[in-house]
Scaffold this active site. Structure first.
Site, PDB file in Angstrom:
ATOM      1  CG  MET A  16      -0.663  -4.180   2.379  1.00 35.78           C
ATOM      2  SD  MET A  16       0.174  -2.784   2.169  1.00 35.78           S
ATOM      3  CE  MET A  16       0.487  -2.131   3.830  1.00 35.78           C
ATOM      4  CB  CYS A  17      -5.143  -7.015   4.045  1.00 37.53           C
ATOM      5  SG  CYS A  17      -6.713  -7.171   4.237  1.00 37.53           S
ATOM      6  CG  LEU A  18      -3.537  -1.722   1.110  1.00 35.78           C
ATOM      7  CD1 LEU A  18      -3.128  -0.771  -0.043  1.00 35.78           C
ATOM      8  CD2 LEU A  18      -3.746  -0.765   2.490  1.00 35.78           C
ATOM      9  CG  ASN A  75      -2.618  -4.490   8.059  1.00 36.45           C
ATOM     10  OD1 ASN A  75      -1.940  -3.712   8.980  1.00 36.45           O
ATOM     11  ND2 ASN A  75      -4.005  -4.843   8.362  1.00 36.45           N
TER      12      ASN A  75
END
Length: 152
Positions: free
Chosen positions: A88-90, A79
């Site tokens: 960061m993929c959130l 991620n």
């Protein structure tokens, strides 16, 4: 000192009660919009023992626009992008999912939770996600090697 009252209050609050495993400072005392976070690798993860630097940049429109997170420490994780951005993929940081009541402390708690429990179906590094799902032992080995090498 520039910065809106909300950012100043959040920074004061997070100093008093930081999220577990996080030390938060300003990158530059004159700029309240860029926070420097040193995050301990979560226990029971391949990142245990590592110290990860995460830069949190708050846009001028904060809290109406989400902060931007960037891992300054290389991390082997499905991620987190494997480039100099270290994004960061959130979900909660996406413009359409961000809500103004959200606070940076919650974001940092979520970052540590995702470090401990990767979400391979929402990956930005598909090769690492595939390895995480299909050959977890080798994923953990590489993640531990990178942690030892970069997260000092």
């Amino acid at each position: 000192m520039s910065g809106n009252k909300r950012i100043m209050k959040e920074f004061a609050d997070i100093q008093k009660d930081p999220p577990p495993g996080c030390i938060i400072k300003l990158l530059n005392e004159e700029d309240m919009n860029v926070w420097d976070v040193v995050m301990d690798g979560p226990a029971d993860s391949p990142y245990t023992g590592g110290k990860f630097t995460v830069q949190v940049t708050l846009p001028k429109e904060y809290p109406f626009k989400p902060p931007v997170l960037s891992f300054r420490t290389k991390v082997y994780h499905p991620n987190v992008t494997n480039d100099e951005r270290g994004a960061m993929c959130l979900g909660m940081l996406k413009a359409d999912e961000w809500k103004p009541p959200n606070k940076i402390a919650e974001v940092l708690r979520l970052v540590r939770a995702v470090l401990a429990a990767p979400q391979p179906d929402d990956a930005v590094e598909s090769g690492i996600a595939e390895q995480f799902k299909n050959d977890n032992k080798s994923y953990e080995k590489v993640a531990k090697e990178w942690t030892a090498k970069y997260a000092k």
